[in-house]
Structures are given as C-alpha cells and as structure tokens.
Design a protein around this motif. Structure first.
Motif, PDB file in Angstrom:
ATOM      1  N   ASP A  74       0.819  -1.584  -0.141  1.00  0.00           N
ATOM      2  CA  ASP A  74       0.138  -0.101  -0.077  1.00  0.00           C
ATOM      3  C   ASP A  74       0.581   1.238  -0.222  1.00  0.00           C
ATOM      4  O   ASP A  74       0.446   2.355  -1.110  1.00  0.00           O
ATOM      5  CB  ASP A  74      -1.004  -0.090   0.583  1.00  0.00           C
ATOM      6  N   ARG A  75       1.998   1.307   0.969  1.00  0.00           N
ATOM      7  CA  ARG A  75       2.684   2.633   0.646  1.00  0.00           C
ATOM      8  C   ARG A  75       3.174   2.630  -0.712  1.00  0.00           C
ATOM      9  O   ARG A  75       4.018   3.715  -1.299  1.00  0.00           O
ATOM     10  CB  ARG A  75       3.727   2.122   2.137  1.00  0.00           C
TER      11      ARG A  75
ATOM     12  N   ILE B  31       4.804   9.435   4.211  1.00  0.00           N
ATOM     13  CA  ILE B  31       4.737   7.728   3.788  1.00  0.00           C
ATOM     14  C   ILE B  31       6.703   7.268   3.951  1.00  0.00           C
ATOM     15  O   ILE B  31       6.543   6.769   4.840  1.00  0.00           O
ATOM     16  CB  ILE B  31       5.426   7.033   1.772  1.00  0.00           C
ATOM     17  N   LYS B  32       7.397   8.749   3.874  1.00  0.00           N
ATOM     18  CA  LYS B  32       8.559   8.482   4.110  1.00  0.00           C
ATOM     19  C   LYS B  32       9.007   8.268   5.405  1.00  0.00           C
ATOM     20  O   LYS B  32       9.945   7.642   5.795  1.00  0.00           O
ATOM     21  CB  LYS B  32       9.417   9.419   3.379  1.00  0.00           C
ATOM     22  N   LYS B  33       8.260   9.229   6.359  1.00  0.00           N
ATOM     23  CA  LYS B  33       8.800   9.438   7.398  1.00  0.00           C
ATOM     24  C   LYS B  33       7.957   8.712   8.809  1.00  0.00           C
ATOM     25  O   LYS B  33       8.047   8.947   9.991  1.00  0.00           O
ATOM     26  CB  LYS B  33       8.529  11.073   7.998  1.00  0.00           C
ATOM     27  N   THR B  34       7.283   8.230   8.223  1.00  0.00           N
ATOM     28  CA  THR B  34       6.366   7.017   9.084  1.00  0.00           C
ATOM     29  C   THR B  34       6.301   5.631   8.492  1.00  0.00           C
ATOM     30  O   THR B  34       5.136   4.886   7.838  1.00  0.00           O
ATOM     31  CB  THR B  34       4.390   7.401   9.002  1.00  0.00           C
TER      32      THR B  34
ATOM     33  N   ILE C 217      10.231  -2.898  -0.019  1.00  0.00           N
ATOM     34  CA  ILE C 217       9.079  -1.819  -0.835  1.00  0.00           C
ATOM     35  C   ILE C 217       8.300  -0.626   0.417  1.00  0.00           C
ATOM     36  O   ILE C 217       7.301   0.099   0.192  1.00  0.00           O
ATOM     37  CB  ILE C 217       7.903  -2.878  -0.917  1.00  0.00           C
ATOM     38  N   GLU C 218       8.555  -0.732   1.390  1.00  0.00           N
ATOM     39  CA  GLU C 218       8.082  -0.146   2.855  1.00  0.00           C
ATOM     40  C   GLU C 218       8.512   1.739   2.414  1.00  0.00           C
ATOM     41  O   GLU C 218       7.496   2.426   3.026  1.00  0.00           O
ATOM     42  CB  GLU C 218       8.503  -0.629   3.841  1.00  0.00           C
TER      43      GLU C 218
ATOM     44  N   ASN D 210      13.890  -2.499  -6.598  1.00  0.00           N
ATOM     45  CA  ASN D 210      12.312  -2.816  -6.580  1.00  0.00           C
ATOM     46  C   ASN D 210      11.201  -1.362  -5.972  1.00  0.00           C
ATOM     47  O   ASN D 210      10.456  -1.457  -5.783  1.00  0.00           O
ATOM     48  CB  ASN D 210      12.087  -3.640  -5.626  1.00  0.00           C
ATOM     49  N   ASP D 211      12.565  -0.695  -5.763  1.00  0.00           N
ATOM     50  CA  ASP D 211      12.406   1.252  -5.042  1.00  0.00           C
ATOM     51  C   ASP D 211      11.680   1.653  -6.835  1.00  0.00           C
ATOM     52  O   ASP D 211      11.729   0.833  -8.061  1.00  0.00           O
ATOM     53  CB  ASP D 211      13.530   1.963  -4.897  1.00  0.00           C
ATOM     54  N   LEU D 212      10.773   2.555  -6.677  1.00  0.00           N
ATOM     55  CA  LEU D 212      10.054   3.432  -7.815  1.00  0.00           C
ATOM     56  C   LEU D 212      11.222   4.063  -7.793  1.00  0.00           C
ATOM     57  O   LEU D 212      12.423   4.740  -7.608  1.00  0.00           O
ATOM     58  CB  LEU D 212       9.082   4.571  -7.283  1.00  0.00           C
ATOM     59  N   PRO D 213      10.829   3.651  -9.792  1.00  0.00           N
ATOM     60  CA  PRO D 213      12.166   4.998 -10.237  1.00  0.00           C
ATOM     61  C   PRO D 213      11.713   6.330 -10.202  1.00  0.00           C
ATOM     62  O   PRO D 213      11.667   7.081 -11.526  1.00  0.00           O
ATOM     63  CB  PRO D 213      11.659   4.256 -12.355  1.00  0.00           C
TER      64      PRO D 213
END
Length: 308
Positions: free
Chosen positions: A79-80, A204-207, A261-262, A270-273
């Motif tokens: 979801d993140r 998303i990054k900080k939680t 991926i979190e 597998n992180d976003l490009p």
C-alpha cells in the motif's frame, strides 16, 4: 525499479533472483537455518534423541497465524509502495498542466519567464527525488548561477524553496499585468498540488511500519524456524533439513520483500524509479515551454544499489 514483461520469460525472471540483494539476504538466512538444522539433526541421530512430534499440530497452527501476519505485513508495505507511485503519477500530471498553462497564458514574447519556470519545475522534481533519499544535492540541479547555488545550500528544505520561487515568478507576472487574476488563481491550484504531493510522500517516508510490530514479526519467524526442526525430526529424519529451509525461505522471504518496498523512494532494485520519472517530467516541461536545446543539461540517471 526492475522493468520486466509479464508472462513472457518465466525462467529468466526466476534467474534474476540470483542478482537481487534482498534474495541474497534471504538465502544467507536460509543457509544459516539449514546449518542449524543439520546440527540439531546430527545431535538427534547420534547423541541424544529428542522430539516435539506430540505438539507438531501446534506448529501447523502457528504457521497459519504467521502467514496471516505476513499477509498483513506485505499488504501494508505494498500500500505504501502503490501510494507513492500514485503520488508521483499525480506529480507528472500537475507539472505538465502547470507548464502548459504558463506557456499559453504568459505573453508569447516572454521567453525568459517561461525558461525560468521550466527550469524551476524541472529542478523541483530533481530536488524532490533526493529529498526523499539522503537530502538534495544542490550541485545536481540545473541552470543555477553561483549565487543561486549558494542560496539553495542555505535552505534546509530545497523543494519548498523552489516551489516558492515558481509561485513568486508567476505572481510577479500577475503584478506586471502579464497574466490576469483568474490565471493566477488557476495556476495556484496546480502549484498547490505540487506541495500536496510533496507532503504525501514525506508522510510515507517518515512514517514507517511501527517498530514493535516489525520486531515482533522477526522474533516470531526466528523462533518458529528454530523450533520447527524438533517437530519434524522423528518423521523426516535428514529430510528435515531441506524441509525446514524451504519453510523458512517462504516466511523470511515474504518479510524481507515487505521491508524492501515499504520505503519506495530509495535505490533498492524494487523501489520506484523516481529519478527516471523526474527526468521525464523535466524533459516534458522543457519541450512544452519551447526551451531551446542549448539550454538543456542532461541529467545522468543514478544506478540502483544492491543489484549484482
């Protein structure tokens, strides 16, 4: 991010596991549990016979509970990841819309203002990428003078400063009568969307996933893997070793994929490009606002880490 074509290269896709850093960590853990199970099996066969076969049904029940927890874990992580991708998709759309709106409503002979806005929109995206990683590197931004570089370095939040510069340029055009009040209000909505997207990605990054939940799941998987051989020794003998390794591979693999991926904005495979998306936005904006090619500076794409 790994780009692949679904449903075409079954064994080639599986072969990529050997180059995945996450899978390498998984295999190291599996080999360690295999070595541990080998020791337990040798002790059981030649030194002291022990068995938890009477409670083997309990391990089946615990396996089901652990599976449910892992499903929740991976769903939360995905979801993140997906929320991050939606936010970056919205960034693409709003940057293009803002560029088109400014290009059409500013006077056609006002090339300098258009170039400044195009530069700043592109730099906002480039700064956004590194802001979500280890911090913006001002020297990697394009088209800045030495004075602007020094000014940017004095700012603790570079994307915020660039967004302010974009709106300041648009507002100056309004004060000079180059655009109307209605144009200012409409551009404000698109500009506001950039900061909304920035804030959503920072959330998303900080939680991250709560630490206690993360640790509890690790302890559960580790304890399950360490106790499982005792429930299988009497029935499977030396086959306990591959059986335990396979079960542990399934559980720890799912957990580590969720961990990877979190945080979708880094440089794992597998992180976003995000770097590629930012460069695409920048090129689109420069095209839309007719910035001459001699003012373009190519942005090198950073390679993803942890891929062998």
């Amino acid at each position: 991010m790994i780009i692949y074509t679904p449903n075409q290269h079954w064994f080639k896709d599986i072969g990529h596991l050997a180059r995945s850093w996450t899978m390498i960590k998984v295999m190291r853990a599996v080999l360690m549990i295999g070595a541990y199970t080998l020791v337990v099996t040798l002790v059981h066969n030649y030194i002291y016979e022990w068995s938890l076969r009477e409670v083997s049904g309990l391990f089946s029940l615990l396996g089901i509970v652990l599976s449910i927890l892992l499903v929740f874990r991976t769903n939360s992580a995905y979801d993140r990841w997906w929320e991050g991708r939606k936010q970056w998709g919205a960034l693409v759309n709003n940057c293009r819309n803002l560029a088109i709106y400014c290009d059409v409503h500013l006077p056609q002979n006002d090339k300098m203002t258009k170039m400044i806005i195009a530069r700043d929109i592109g730099n906002f995206c480039l700064a956004f990428v590194e802001h979500l990683r280890s911090g913006t590197v001002v020297e990697e931004l394009k088209g800045l003078s030495d004075e602007e570089i020094a000014l940017y370095k004095s700012k603790s939040h570079v994307p915020n400063h660039i967004s302010k510069q974009i709106y300041q340029t648009i507002h100056d055009a309004y004060k000079d009568g180059r655009i109307t009040g209605e144009d200012l209000r409409n551009s404000h909505l698109m500009h506001k969307a950039l900061l909304d997207i920035l804030g959503a990605c920072e959330r998303i990054k900080k939680t991250p996933i709560p630490f206690s939940y993360n640790v509890y799941l690790k302890v559960f998987i580790t304890a399950y893997g360490l106790l499982l051989p005792f429930a299988m020794l009497t029935t499977l003998g030396f086959w306990t070793i591959p059986a335990v390794m396979f079960v542990f591979f399934a559980f720890i693999g799912v957990e580590m994929m969720g961990e990877e991926i979190e945080d979708p904005f880094g440089l794992d495979c597998n992180d976003l490009p995000t770097g590629l998306i930012a460069n695409t936005i920048r090129e689109n904006v420069l095209h839309l606002m007719d910035v001459p090619h001699e003012h373009w500076e190519k942005v090198p794409e950073k390679p993803y880490e942890k891929v062998f």
